[in-house]
Scaffold this motif. Sequence first.
Motif, PDB file in Angstrom:
ATOM      1  N   UNK A 135    -104.839  -2.743 -74.332  1.00 32.76           N
ATOM      2  CA  UNK A 135    -106.157  -2.730 -73.686  1.00 32.76           C
ATOM      3  C   UNK A 135    -107.210  -3.181 -74.695  1.00 32.76           C
ATOM      4  N   UNK A 136    -107.115  -2.658 -75.915  1.00 36.78           N
ATOM      5  CA  UNK A 136    -108.058  -3.061 -76.954  1.00 36.78           C
ATOM      6  C   UNK A 136    -107.876  -4.537 -77.302  1.00 36.78           C
ATOM      7  N   UNK A 137    -106.633  -5.004 -77.357  1.00 35.24           N
ATOM      8  CA  UNK A 137    -106.383  -6.410 -77.677  1.00 35.24           C
ATOM      9  C   UNK A 137    -107.038  -7.342 -76.651  1.00 35.24           C
ATOM     10  N   UNK A 138    -106.971  -6.980 -75.392  1.00 30.78           N
ATOM     11  CA  UNK A 138    -107.619  -7.795 -74.352  1.00 30.78           C
ATOM     12  C   UNK A 138    -109.135  -7.815 -74.553  1.00 30.78           C
ATOM     13  N   UNK A 139    -109.716  -6.653 -74.858  1.00 30.67           N
ATOM     14  CA  UNK A 139    -111.162  -6.586 -75.093  1.00 30.67           C
ATOM     15  C   UNK A 139    -111.544  -7.449 -76.302  1.00 30.67           C
ATOM     16  N   UNK A 140    -110.730  -7.406 -77.357  1.00 29.00           N
ATOM     17  CA  UNK A 140    -110.991  -8.206 -78.552  1.00 29.00           C
ATOM     18  C   UNK A 140    -110.950  -9.700 -78.224  1.00 29.00           C
ATOM     19  N   UNK A 141    -109.933 -10.123 -77.488  1.00 28.67           N
ATOM     20  CA  UNK A 141    -109.796 -11.533 -77.141  1.00 28.67           C
ATOM     21  C   UNK A 141    -110.973 -12.001 -76.280  1.00 28.67           C
ATOM     22  N   UNK A 142    -111.404 -11.164 -75.344  1.00 27.90           N
ATOM     23  CA  UNK A 142    -112.558 -11.524 -74.508  1.00 27.90           C
ATOM     24  C   UNK A 142    -113.818 -11.712 -75.351  1.00 27.90           C
ATOM     25  N   UNK A 143    -114.086 -10.757 -76.245  1.00 28.38           N
ATOM     26  CA  UNK A 143    -115.277 -10.845 -77.098  1.00 28.38           C
ATOM     27  C   UNK A 143    -115.206 -12.067 -78.004  1.00 28.38           C
ATOM     28  N   UNK A 144    -114.043 -12.251 -78.639  1.00 26.85           N
ATOM     29  CA  UNK A 144    -113.873 -13.357 -79.581  1.00 26.85           C
ATOM     30  C   UNK A 144    -114.021 -14.710 -78.886  1.00 26.85           C
ATOM     31  N   UNK A 145    -113.524 -14.810 -77.666  1.00 24.15           N
ATOM     32  CA  UNK A 145    -113.670 -16.058 -76.900  1.00 24.15           C
ATOM     33  C   UNK A 145    -115.148 -16.400 -76.704  1.00 24.15           C
TER      34      UNK A 145
END
Length: 179
Positions: free
Chosen positions: A33-43
């Motif tokens: 769940x955190x990895x998805x949030x990180x990828x969204x922010x980084x994108x």
Amino acid sequence: MNHFKHPNESRVVSTDQVLVNDLNNYNTLFGGVLMKKLDNNATLSARRHARVKECVTASTDSIDFLVPIRQTDSVCIESFVSYTGNKSMEIFCKVIAEDMLTGERKIAATAFLTFVALDTDKRPITVPSIVPESKEELFLFESGSKRANMRRQRREHSQELTEIIGLEKPWERIKEGSY
């Protein structure tokens, strides 16, 4: 287009609450769940830096889970471009967990992701370089070439590995006795 930008120009901050279906069997936030949030922010940081419609994740270089995130916490993710190559952008993410009952804050995780900006024909484009301003940005920028070199070495190793590993299904290898 400017040939350089400041990391602050790509900074994205998002805050979320931790919901019960985000929790694993230890009652802490699922890593995925955190990895998805990180990828969204980084994108969003990558797109903001390159000012393009599309950026693709080239690699998730590292995610260090430092302290567990609990349901009583909010999760604040801050991301920005910390280093650039010619056509790639390294995005640094930090995760701050705040206990909503006590107000205590902790760095819960850090991550580095690499993105490539694409033109309308889906080809990589040159991205602006970075001029750091803060102590944190300067530290990340100065150590960026070392991380970029480690990424190159890891990518070369992965390419070597793909020449060795098979495409057969595991149950086919067992049947053939080549497992």
